[in-house]
Design an enzyme around this catalytic site. Structure first.
Site, mmCIF file in Angstrom:
data_model
loop_
_atom_site.group_PDB
_atom_site.id
_atom_site.type_symbol
_atom_site.label_atom_id
_atom_site.label_comp_id
_atom_site.label_asym_id
_atom_site.label_seq_id
_atom_site.Cartn_x
_atom_site.Cartn_y
_atom_site.Cartn_z
ATOM 1 N N LYS A 175 0.850 -1.188 0.000
ATOM 2 C CA LYS A 175 0.000 0.000 0.000
ATOM 3 C C LYS A 175 0.891 1.245 0.000
ATOM 4 C CE LYS A 175 -3.957 1.867 2.647
ATOM 5 N NZ LYS A 175 -4.820 1.623 3.825
ATOM 6 N N SER A 177 -9.667 1.572 2.877
ATOM 7 C CA SER A 177 -8.804 2.345 2.023
ATOM 8 C C SER A 177 -7.754 1.520 1.274
ATOM 9 C CB SER A 177 -8.091 3.424 2.829
ATOM 10 O OG SER A 177 -7.243 2.854 3.798
ATOM 11 N N SER A 204 -9.876 -0.842 7.027
ATOM 12 C CA SER A 204 -9.273 -0.620 5.706
ATOM 13 C C SER A 204 -8.530 -1.803 5.102
ATOM 14 C CB SER A 204 -8.331 0.587 5.747
ATOM 15 O OG SER A 204 -9.069 1.779 5.738
#
Lengths: 490, 96
Positions: free
Chosen positions: A79, A154, A178
């Site tokens: 990420k 996210s 997330s």
């Protein structure tokens, strides 16, 4: 058999048995990226050249007859809020558009010791604020199961990459769901470890008392292996746990006989999708068949979790994001004096959701409102934590939906931030209490969109979670089905 | 509405943000709707409840005070928007 569809543990065995080379595997995943990345948009930065160099090193090692670690030669992604030395780390924000970290996050150091192939950095909601990856300042990510839908967020880029065969594994971060919610939306396994289990050093801070890094994988076995690599104490993160790290793969045992599973009535919320409820109830019946004992429990403060979370997380974010002031790194928009420079920089380079949360946070922390909002939320946080502690006196794990709905259409909620926040009802309470949770695929909606089952454990009970998740996973075949993308097939 | 446009503008200043006139009404109403939503916390009795700032009981983590290598100056300055003679350079801070 498509190499990019396989879990890491299968690919590892194939590498060891010399059935494939790491270069072939990496090329297969890169070709898959060529074929479907235009449709999905999972990546912000690709590191193809170094990926092939890493693969070649693994192949040389295997050729020399040396043993390889589990992740060695297996392509994965990170990420874009996890700092990578020399590789751009933007947090999907314009304010960090050209930021190249001068150091690696602790998890990156640990990964590099295991010699994986790193494919690049994945898309996310800006600064991890959101549940759909639509808040990326660069582009939205599309759900591989239906590209009109969001992948969740996210960590939507990480989940979509694993679901689409554009990464075998990925790391995400979870502040209020997330990792788990995008795992649920994309039909993959996602775990938020116990707060402190994985070092946060080098994870760009959103809400420091809630953030935790964790794995997104094809199946529970890979999840255990990846957790082995990233878990452990780190002197650079004073909130990291000093507890010893077990070998999590030892927990991959098919046995839930006598396991006490709590079913919290408050997690079956009003407005919950009927297909989700049906899939979860079917999974619970499956646990009963497998020999577990199902016990109805109550977590009475659940209804306050969203309010509590959306006061605490923005308050911490408002403080953490003060560092983006145009002075020492990140973008700068000039002004006549320093105050105007800072205001111009932040106004032009932060997106709307980030601005909203910073303003909510500063409002909740400001003189006259601190006691009524921020302090009140910290007290209710205690009550939410006590609910779990009480429940865990009688049950071993708690089972619930990961999200109240399957993936929704891109654009359908973006104009109503509050409606979007309500999506987090099943995931935020764990972060407030610091508990570990895992989402495993448990079925599909009538539109054939994946649904995730969430298993919640006591602090540092990742082994129990993995055993429970593994036993369930092995009793059905949802984890074996991959998203079919309409585009060019690699 | 509980939150006025002026309240919104005050919190924007605290946040070092400038909300353009065209977006002011929207930011104000969204902040207002949010604060109305979190009103539900008021009904929870918490007089005898201690606040939780961290979920795990970790306190006072000490270490020996030993000198260790830190980031080289050049690496620390590499991302600076503007620099001069080994320092970060910023616009005027004091009035002339």
């Amino acid at each position: 058999m498509k190499l990019y569809d396989q879990p890491a543990h299968v690919l590892h065995d194939m590498l060891v048995n010399k059935e494939i080379t790491a270069t072939e595997l990496t090329q297969a995943v890169l070709a898959r990226m060529d074929a479907v990345e235009d449709e999905v948009g999972a990546y912000l930065t690709q590191t193809r050249d170094t990926a092939l160099q890493q693969a070649a090193q693994t192949d040389a090692k295997i050729a020399r007859g040396e043993a390889i670690a589990f992740l060695e030669g297996i392509p994965g992604a990170l990420k874009d809020n996890i700092c990578t030395k020399g590789v751009k780390t933007t947090c999907a924000s314009k304010i960090l558009e050209h930021f190249v970290p001068p150091y690696n996050a602790a998890v990156v150091e640990k990964l590099q010791a295991a010699n994986p192939v790193l494919l690049g950095k994945t898309n996310m909601d800006e600064f991890a604020m959101g549940g759909s990856t639509e808040n990326s300042a660069y582009h939205p990510t599309h759900n591989p199961w239906n590209t009109e839908c969001v992948p969740g967020g996210s960590s939507g880029g990480s989940a979509a990459a694993v679901a689409a065969g554009m990464a075998i594994w990925a790391l995400g971060s979870d502040t209020g769901g997330s990792i788990r919610q995008p795992a649920s939306f994309c039909g993959v396994v996602g775990m938020k470890p116990t707060y402190g289990r994985v070092s946060r050093y080098g994870l760009v801070a959103y809400a420091s008392s809630l953030d935790q890094i964790g794995p997104l994988t094809r199946d529970v076995t890979d999840c255990a292996h990846l957790l082995n690599v990233i878990a452990g104490h780190d002197a650079m993160d004073s909130t990291s746990s000093a507890a010893a790290v077990p070998d999590y793969t030892k927990a991959l045992v098919q046995d839930v006989k006598g396991l006490k599973i709590g079913l919290p009535k408050e997690y079956f919320v009003k407005g919950m999708d009927a297909d989700v409820e049906k899939a979860i109830r079917t999974a619970i019946e499956q646990f009963r068949v497998l020999g577990a004992e199902i016990i109805d429990i109550s977590l009475p403060h659940t209804e306050y979790a969203i309010s509590t979370y959306y006061l605490i997380a923005p308050a911490e974010a408002a403080t953490n994001l003060e560092r983006y002031d145009g002075v020492s790194y990140g973008e700068r928009i000039d002004g006549v004096d320093i105050m105007e420079m800072m205001t111009n920089t932040r106004t032009q380079k932060f997106g709307a959701e980030v601005k909203r949360r910073i303003m909510i946070g500063n409002y909740a922390l400001s003189a006259g409102y601190y006691d009524a909002y921020y302090l009140k939320a910290l007290k209710v946080r205690t009550l939410i934590q006590q609910d779990y502690a009480k429940a865990f006196e009688t049950v071993d794990v708690i089972v619930a939906p990961t999200a109240p709905t399957p993936a929704f259409k891109i654009g359908s909620m973006i104009s109503d931030p509050l409606q979007m926040y309500l999506q987090d009802v099943c995931t935020v309470p764990l972060n407030l209490a610091g508990l570990p949770g895992i989402s495993v695929p448990c079925g599909y909606s009538n539109q054939h969109m994946p649904i995730g089952l969430q298993i919640i454990g006591k602090p540092l009970a990742e082994e129990t979670l993995l055993r429970t998740a593994y036993t369930y996973e092995q009793s059905q075949s949802f984890h074996k089905e991959m998203a079919v993308l309409g585009g060019k097939q690699a | 509405m509980k939150v006025s446009k002026k309240d919104m503008e005050n919190v924007a200043v605290l946040s070092r943000l400038s909300i353009p006139e065209a977006e002011a009404a929207q930011y104000t109403s969204q902040l207002d709707a949010f604060l109305a939503y979190v009103e539900n916390l008021k009904s929870v009795p918490t007089d005898s409840v201690k606040p939780t700032t961290y979920a795990l009981p970790v306190q006072n983590v000490f270490r020996e005070d030993v000198v260790k290598p830190s980031l080289e100056r050049e690496a620390a300055l590499a991302n600076a928007p503007l620099r001069e003679d080994g320092y970060f350079k910023v616009p005027r801070i004091l009035e002339e």
